[in-house]
Design a protein around this motif. Structure first.
Motif, short mmCIF file in Angstrom:
data_model
loop_
_atom_site.label_atom_id
_atom_site.label_comp_id
_atom_site.label_asym_id
_atom_site.label_seq_id
_atom_site.Cartn_x
_atom_site.Cartn_y
_atom_site.Cartn_z
N ASP A 53 25.59 -86.45 -23.93
CA ASP A 53 26.63 -87.20 -23.24
C ASP A 53 26.64 -86.97 -21.73
O ASP A 53 26.83 -87.91 -20.97
N ILE A 79 26.09 -81.49 -22.47
CA ILE A 79 27.12 -81.42 -23.49
C ILE A 79 27.00 -82.61 -24.41
O ILE A 79 26.55 -83.69 -24.02
N THR A 80 27.39 -82.36 -25.64
CA THR A 80 27.31 -83.36 -26.69
C THR A 80 28.65 -83.42 -27.40
O THR A 80 29.27 -82.39 -27.68
N GLN A 81 29.08 -84.62 -27.71
CA GLN A 81 30.35 -84.83 -28.38
C GLN A 81 30.20 -84.58 -29.88
O GLN A 81 29.24 -85.02 -30.50
N TYR A 95 33.57 -81.15 -27.24
CA TYR A 95 32.19 -81.05 -26.78
C TYR A 95 31.66 -79.64 -26.97
O TYR A 95 32.42 -78.67 -26.90
N MET A 130 37.75 -83.26 -21.06
CA MET A 130 36.67 -82.93 -21.99
C MET A 130 36.81 -81.48 -22.44
O MET A 130 36.69 -80.57 -21.63
N VAL A 132 35.40 -78.36 -23.92
CA VAL A 132 34.12 -77.73 -24.22
C VAL A 132 34.42 -76.49 -25.05
O VAL A 132 35.06 -75.56 -24.59
#
Length: 192
Positions: A53, A79-81, A95, A130, A132
């Motif tokens: 992302d 980062i990835t959702q 994330y 977001m 994390v």
């Protein structure tokens, strides 16, 4: 249904995006518009086939597009959702971050690994809404205290982003969280 493996990886969608660039390869404009997809293509080649992302710090000319001449590599985080990261309590997503190092020489192998970015980046992303999730600290995903705080975020006037509650949870223990959360909530209400 196709099963992918190291011997049979999925197509690298990022390479085709770079090939379709409208800029002349090797120019500053080409690098500016393609560096993100080039890094994603290399991370894909390392074996990470999921969606990426965000790459941060954002590669740009000022930070030499994340290139370090001493190590001859590009380094950063992506980062990835993840959907339902908090289990059945969650109605949203969060994330997870990964560290990557892409070498430009063939003597060293490029790689990615689960890794937490510096705290200031976690804070910056939280300010953007977001969440994390920290890898090296167990996050009690369905802990009632955290779920209650997230519900309170939406009920405040004006509402507070739920990532703030998660950030406080990640920095505290279940014993210290109630007082830290209450202090942050009161600060928000006074600023309103």
């Amino acid at each position: 249904m196709t099963v992918y493996s190291k011997q049979n990886p999925p197509p690298n969608q990022w390479v085709s995006l770079v090939k379709r660039s409208i800029h002349e390869p090797g120019t500053v404009e080409w690098l500016d518009s393609n560096i993100g997809n080039l890094l994603r293509a290399e991370i894909h080649a390392c074996g990470y086939w999921g969606n990426i992302d965000h790459i941060f710090t954002e590669p740009c000319q000022e930070n030499q597009w994340l290139y370090d001449p001493e190590t001859e590599s590009f380094t950063g985080y992506f980062i990835t959702q993840y959907e339902n990261l908090y289990g059945f309590w969650s109605h949203t997503y969060a994330y997870r971050s990964h560290f990557f190092q892409i070498f430009t020489t063939s003597e060293k192998r490029s790689y990615y690994t689960a890794g937490d970015p510096p705290q200031f980046l976690i804070d910056d992303l939280a300010d953007q809404g977001m969440e994390v999730v920290i890898w090296d600290k167990e996050l009690s995903k369905d802990h009632p205290l955290l779920q209650k705080a997230k519900a309170e975020c939406e009920a405040l006037d004006p509402p507070l982003n739920k990532s703030i509650a998660t950030r406080i949870w990640n920095k505290s223990t279940s014993e210290t969280f109630p007082s830290e959360w209450e202090a942050r909530k009161q600060k928000h209400l006074k600023q309103s």
